[in-house]
Design a protein around this motif. Structure first.
Motif, short mmCIF file in Angstrom:
data_model
loop_
_atom_site.label_atom_id
_atom_site.label_comp_id
_atom_site.label_asym_id
_atom_site.label_seq_id
_atom_site.Cartn_x
_atom_site.Cartn_y
_atom_site.Cartn_z
N GLN A 145 0.83 -1.21 0.00
CA GLN A 145 0.00 0.00 0.00
C GLN A 145 0.86 1.26 0.00
O GLN A 145 1.95 1.28 0.57
CB GLN A 145 -0.92 0.03 1.23
N ARG A 146 0.32 2.31 -0.61
CA ARG A 146 1.00 3.60 -0.63
C ARG A 146 0.46 4.47 0.52
O ARG A 146 -0.74 4.51 0.75
CB ARG A 146 0.72 4.29 -1.98
N ILE A 147 1.38 5.12 1.24
CA ILE A 147 0.96 6.04 2.31
C ILE A 147 0.49 7.34 1.66
O ILE A 147 1.27 8.02 0.98
CB ILE A 147 2.10 6.30 3.30
N GLU A 148 -0.78 7.65 1.83
CA GLU A 148 -1.36 8.84 1.18
C GLU A 148 -1.18 10.10 2.02
O GLU A 148 -1.03 11.19 1.49
CB GLU A 148 -2.85 8.59 0.90
N ALA A 149 -1.23 9.95 3.33
CA ALA A 149 -1.09 11.12 4.20
C ALA A 149 -0.63 10.68 5.58
O ALA A 149 -0.87 9.54 5.99
CB ALA A 149 -2.43 11.85 4.32
N VAL A 150 0.05 11.56 6.28
CA VAL A 150 0.43 11.36 7.68
C VAL A 150 -0.33 12.40 8.48
O VAL A 150 -0.11 13.60 8.33
CB VAL A 150 1.96 11.53 7.88
N ARG A 151 -1.26 11.92 9.30
CA ARG A 151 -2.12 12.83 10.05
C ARG A 151 -1.91 12.64 11.54
O ARG A 151 -1.35 11.64 11.98
CB ARG A 151 -3.60 12.54 9.75
N ARG A 152 -2.39 13.63 12.31
CA ARG A 152 -2.39 13.51 13.76
C ARG A 152 -3.80 13.74 14.27
O ARG A 152 -4.51 14.61 13.78
CB ARG A 152 -1.46 14.57 14.39
N ARG A 153 -4.23 12.93 15.24
CA ARG A 153 -5.49 13.18 15.94
C ARG A 153 -5.17 13.01 17.42
O ARG A 153 -4.73 11.93 17.83
CB ARG A 153 -6.56 12.18 15.49
N ALA A 154 -5.37 14.09 18.21
CA ALA A 154 -4.93 14.11 19.60
C ALA A 154 -3.44 13.73 19.61
O ALA A 154 -2.66 14.32 18.89
CB ALA A 154 -5.80 13.21 20.46
N LYS A 155 -3.06 12.72 20.40
CA LYS A 155 -1.64 12.35 20.40
C LYS A 155 -1.38 11.08 19.58
O LYS A 155 -0.37 10.41 19.75
CB LYS A 155 -1.15 12.19 21.84
N TYR A 156 -2.30 10.75 18.70
CA TYR A 156 -2.13 9.60 17.79
C TYR A 156 -1.66 10.09 16.42
O TYR A 156 -2.09 11.14 15.94
CB TYR A 156 -3.45 8.85 17.60
N ASN A 166 -9.16 21.02 35.30
CA ASN A 166 -9.55 19.65 34.96
C ASN A 166 -10.41 19.63 33.69
O ASN A 166 -10.26 18.75 32.84
CB ASN A 166 -10.38 19.02 36.09
N PHE A 167 -11.31 20.61 33.59
CA PHE A 167 -12.19 20.73 32.42
C PHE A 167 -11.35 20.88 31.15
O PHE A 167 -11.59 20.21 30.13
CB PHE A 167 -13.11 21.94 32.64
N LEU A 168 -10.33 21.72 31.21
CA LEU A 168 -9.49 21.99 30.04
C LEU A 168 -8.66 20.77 29.64
O LEU A 168 -8.28 20.60 28.49
CB LEU A 168 -8.57 23.18 30.37
N MET A 169 -8.36 19.90 30.63
CA MET A 169 -7.56 18.71 30.34
C MET A 169 -8.42 17.49 29.99
O MET A 169 -7.88 16.41 29.76
CB MET A 169 -6.66 18.40 31.53
N LEU A 220 -10.48 4.10 20.10
CA LEU A 220 -9.63 5.02 20.87
C LEU A 220 -9.82 6.47 20.45
O LEU A 220 -9.50 7.39 21.20
CB LEU A 220 -8.15 4.64 20.68
N LEU A 221 -10.31 6.67 19.23
CA LEU A 221 -10.47 8.04 18.72
C LEU A 221 -11.91 8.53 18.81
O LEU A 221 -12.20 9.70 18.55
CB LEU A 221 -10.01 8.13 17.25
N ALA A 222 -12.83 7.61 19.19
CA ALA A 222 -14.24 8.00 19.28
C ALA A 222 -14.45 8.86 20.53
O ALA A 222 -13.83 8.63 21.56
CB ALA A 222 -15.11 6.76 19.33
N GLY A 223 -15.29 9.85 20.44
CA GLY A 223 -15.65 10.65 21.60
C GLY A 223 -14.63 11.72 21.97
O GLY A 223 -14.75 12.32 23.03
N LEU A 224 -13.62 11.92 21.14
CA LEU A 224 -12.63 12.97 21.44
C LEU A 224 -13.18 14.34 21.08
O LEU A 224 -13.91 14.49 20.10
CB LEU A 224 -11.34 12.72 20.65
N GLY A 225 -12.79 15.34 21.84
CA GLY A 225 -13.15 16.72 21.55
C GLY A 225 -12.36 17.25 20.37
O GLY A 225 -11.55 16.54 19.77
N VAL A 250 -11.51 19.11 24.81
CA VAL A 250 -10.53 19.48 23.79
C VAL A 250 -9.37 18.50 23.96
O VAL A 250 -9.03 18.14 25.09
CB VAL A 250 -10.08 20.96 23.91
N VAL A 251 -8.76 18.07 22.89
CA VAL A 251 -7.69 17.07 23.01
C VAL A 251 -6.33 17.74 23.19
O VAL A 251 -6.11 18.86 22.73
CB VAL A 251 -7.63 16.12 21.78
N GLY A 252 -5.44 17.03 23.86
CA GLY A 252 -4.02 17.36 23.82
C GLY A 252 -3.57 18.54 24.66
O GLY A 252 -2.46 19.02 24.48
N VAL A 253 -4.41 19.03 25.59
CA VAL A 253 -3.95 20.10 26.48
C VAL A 253 -3.46 19.44 27.76
O VAL A 253 -4.23 19.16 28.68
CB VAL A 253 -5.05 21.14 26.77
#
Ligand SMILES: [Zn+2]
Length: 270
Positions: free
Chosen positions: A48-59, A157-160, A126-131, A165-168
């Motif tokens: 397979q060819r890698i089409e894109a390298v993306r980030r979601r939260a810390k993944y 705590n709310f901000l984390m 693991l990515l479902a339900g993320l802000g 929101v992810v990744g704070v």
């Protein structure tokens, strides 16, 4: 532990080496990290060819036509693009062999990272339900204000909360709250819209700054010790409990909020 800025810096460093390259094969030197390595890495990915390298939260996601490799660096993981002929070292657990004579090599001494698979058109649990992403247009003061109504938990705590929101992480929450003049202990539901607008802007600013720094301190796409992209002397509050506030001179307070070490100024954060 790599935080969002380190993961984004890794993504930016890896993308030019991976995008539009074909994966020729995979070498797994163990079958489990934090979780079992997805069998699709050996079965579906080669060819397979890698089409894109993306980030979601810390993944990180390596997108291919049948699906995406889903990577997390855990506590101590790192990814490097190396010549194929370079022999693996201790803790080099996974190689993806790329066309052009290079490998993407995943090293993880503590093995809290993961190499999973997300089929095309699906969202991994693991990515479902993320802000929203904090650097995206979907993160703003109105979002924070709306979600926080009626909440009595401390705003830090709310901000984390990854559903908000992810990744704070702890460092960035502490720095953004100080810059916005908001006490980390204030109930999230009792912060006004205009103060949340300021806070959202400060979150974006501290993360952007750390990403810029990460780009200058990372070598070979590794954060050597998982240190944040910030230089220590640039931190306004994190790690400075008892020292004078750089804005008003009062000694900074320190306490645990939701099990996390927290530092703030009783003078200019209300
Ligand atoms: Zn102060």
């Amino acid at each position: 532990m790599p935080e969002l800025p380190e993961v984004e810096t890794t993504r930016r460093g890896l993308a030019p080496h991976l995008e539009r390259r074909r994966v020729l094969g995979a070498t797994l030197r163990r079958d489990t990290l934090r979780w079992p390595i997805a069998p699709e890495i050996s079965d579906l990915l080669p060819g397979q060819r890698i089409e894109a390298v993306r980030r979601r939260a810390k993944y990180l996601l390596l997108d291919t036509q049948p699906g995406s490799v889903l990577l997390h660096l855990g506590m101590s993981g790192s990814l490097r693009v190396l010549p194929e002929a370079l022999p693996p070292r201790t803790h080099d657990h996974v190689d993806l062999l790329l066309e052009g004579g290079h490998v993407l090599r995943f090293n993880d001494p503590r093995r809290f990272g993961c190499v999973l698979w997300q089929p095309a058109g699906e969202v991994h649990p693991l990515l479902a339900g993320l802000g929203p992403e904090p650097l995206s247009e979907y993160f703003h003061g109105r979002h924070l204000h709306l979600l926080s109504r009626g909440r009595t938990a401390p705003v830090k705590n709310f901000l984390m909360d990854q559903a908000v929101v992810v990744g704070v992480g702890n460092i960035y929450a502490a720095e953004a709250l100080h810059a916005a003049g908001i006490s980390p202990l204030r109930p999230a539901g009792r912060v006004s819209l205009s103060r949340y607008e300021r806070l959202a802007g400060e979150v974006r600013r501290v993360l952007d700054h750390a990403i810029t720094r990460g780009g200058t301190t990372l070598r070979d796409f590794i954060s050597p010790d998982g240190a944040p992209g910030y230089f220590e002397q640039e931190l306004a509050v994190y790690g400075r409990g008892g020292e004078p506030c750089r804005r008003c001179g009062r000694p900074l307070k320190e306490a645990k909020i939701g099990q996390r070490a927290s530092v703030w100024c009783g003078g200019c954060q209300r």
